[in-house]
Scaffold this active site. Structure first.
Site, PDB file in Angstrom:
ATOM      1  N   ASP A 136      -9.056  -6.284 -15.076  1.00 56.57           N
ATOM      2  CA  ASP A 136      -9.352  -6.718 -13.443  1.00 56.57           C
ATOM      3  C   ASP A 136      -8.635  -7.837 -13.165  1.00 56.57           C
ATOM      4  O   ASP A 136      -8.769  -9.177 -13.376  1.00 56.57           O
ATOM      5  CB  ASP A 136     -10.857  -7.021 -13.415  1.00 56.57           C
ATOM      6  N   VAL A 137      -7.445  -7.383 -12.562  1.00 61.73           N
ATOM      7  CA  VAL A 137      -6.565  -8.775 -12.135  1.00 61.73           C
ATOM      8  C   VAL A 137      -7.117  -9.623 -11.175  1.00 61.73           C
ATOM      9  O   VAL A 137      -6.490 -10.811 -11.080  1.00 61.73           O
ATOM     10  CB  VAL A 137      -5.174  -8.161 -11.444  1.00 61.73           C
ATOM     11  N   TYR A 192      -2.715  -4.793   3.644  1.00 59.53           N
ATOM     12  CA  TYR A 192      -1.676  -4.401   2.533  1.00 59.53           C
ATOM     13  C   TYR A 192      -0.432  -4.958   2.919  1.00 59.53           C
ATOM     14  O   TYR A 192       0.404  -5.662   2.066  1.00 59.53           O
ATOM     15  CB  TYR A 192      -1.461  -2.882   2.500  1.00 59.53           C
ATOM     16  N   LYS A 223       1.591  -7.786   0.723  1.00 57.16           N
ATOM     17  CA  LYS A 223       2.945  -7.498  -0.002  1.00 57.16           C
ATOM     18  C   LYS A 223       4.096  -8.502   0.666  1.00 57.16           C
ATOM     19  O   LYS A 223       4.929  -8.901  -0.170  1.00 57.16           O
ATOM     20  CB  LYS A 223       3.482  -6.112   0.394  1.00 57.16           C
ATOM     21  N   ASP A 274      -4.910  -2.281 -17.156  1.00 52.56           N
ATOM     22  CA  ASP A 274      -5.328  -1.355 -16.065  1.00 52.56           C
ATOM     23  C   ASP A 274      -6.779  -1.814 -15.881  1.00 52.56           C
ATOM     24  O   ASP A 274      -7.487  -1.981 -16.928  1.00 52.56           O
ATOM     25  CB  ASP A 274      -4.966   0.169 -16.005  1.00 52.56           C
ATOM     26  N   SER A 316       6.573  -4.418  -1.243  1.00 55.02           N
ATOM     27  CA  SER A 316       6.641  -3.119  -0.666  1.00 55.02           C
ATOM     28  C   SER A 316       7.278  -3.387   0.686  1.00 55.02           C
ATOM     29  O   SER A 316       7.456  -4.445   1.086  1.00 55.02           O
ATOM     30  CB  SER A 316       5.140  -2.642  -0.429  1.00 55.02           C
TER      31      SER A 316
END
Length: 248
Positions: free
Chosen positions: A64-65, A156, A160, A38, A143
């Site tokens: 940190d992705v 978003y 997704k 995370d 999503s």
């Protein structure tokens, strides 16, 4: 009775809360070991502490992705801690809602950077290891927004939806190495984020669900466990909707 994931080692990004934490809990519940990553490393460590106290083999790391270096360090950390990696769950995501005319470019970049680029960086970081060991699994958390689109969420929804394309292309590219790549598309799920909606908005969305209720993080986690398990050994490039029928 042996667990579905006995002997498997998983990395779950964005795992300090919500669906990510439920996924980590479900994996350990089925016999797996988990590294929870995370952006808030302290929060991740705090989240996994109860699992460790209950006897699960878990660890936490800050990541940190959006950073390639962080993602590569995350995979190395998992190998150092558990000796291998069998599953990567690209779950990390953020929202920065706003209608197009008012949405800042930085908010678009932030959402696409974490959800989509982050998943690509994670896939790239683990790919050499999976190729070397001739096997592995990746589950990308998409999503329902990526299927039907949500007004006020162009960033978003785009991210997704992009995860579906990433899933299918990665599955084709990595299948010859025994790597399976799939995606899960949750619908309305009871998390802190959705429960922060205005009650009338939440109720309207819930009314659209054929099963008549919102889902739980644990129900989403169940789909991830299935995809990671031997029960899904011939499934790759697929998208499982966990929506209660919403969006069909």
């Amino acid at each position: 009775m042996p667990g579905l994931l006995d002997g498997q080692v998983a990395v779950v990004t964005g795992g300090a809360q919500g669906i990510g934490l439920a996924i980590a809990e479900a994996i350990t519940g089925h016999g797996g070991r988990v590294l929870v990553a995370d952006v808030d490393g302290d929060k991740a460590a705090e989240a996994v502490a109860p699992l460790a106290s209950a006897g699960a083999e878990v660890a936490a790391v800050a990541c940190d992705v959006t950073s390639a270096a962080d993602q590569e360090a995350m995979i190395r950390s998992c190998v150092d801690r558990f000796g291998r990696v069998d599953l990567l769950v690209n779950n990390a995501g953020v929202t920065r809602d706003g209608y197009i005319a008012k949405l800042d470019e930085s908010d678009f970049d932030a959402v696409v950077g974490v959800s989509l680029k982050g998943a690509w960086l994670g896939t790239r970081a683990v790919a050499p290891l999976f190729r070397e060991q001739q096997g592995g699994g990746i589950v990308n958390m998409s999503s329902l927004s990526g299927k039907v689109g949500n007004p006020g969420q162009t960033n978003y929804s785009a991210a997704k939806a992009g995860l579906v394309g990433l899933t299918k292309a990665s599955a084709k590219e990595m299948g010859r190495f025994g790597v399976r790549v799939n995606a899960v598309q949750p619908g309305l799920v009871r998390t802190a984020m959705t429960l922060a909606m205005k009650p009338e908005v939440y109720a309207a969305k819930e009314a659209e669900v054929p099963l008549g209720r919102a889902g739980t993080p644990e129900e989403v986690a169940g789909a991830v466990v299935f995809l990671a398990s031997p029960l899904a050994s011939y499934i790759t490039g697929s998208v499982i909707e966990v929506t209660g029928g919403r969006g069909i």
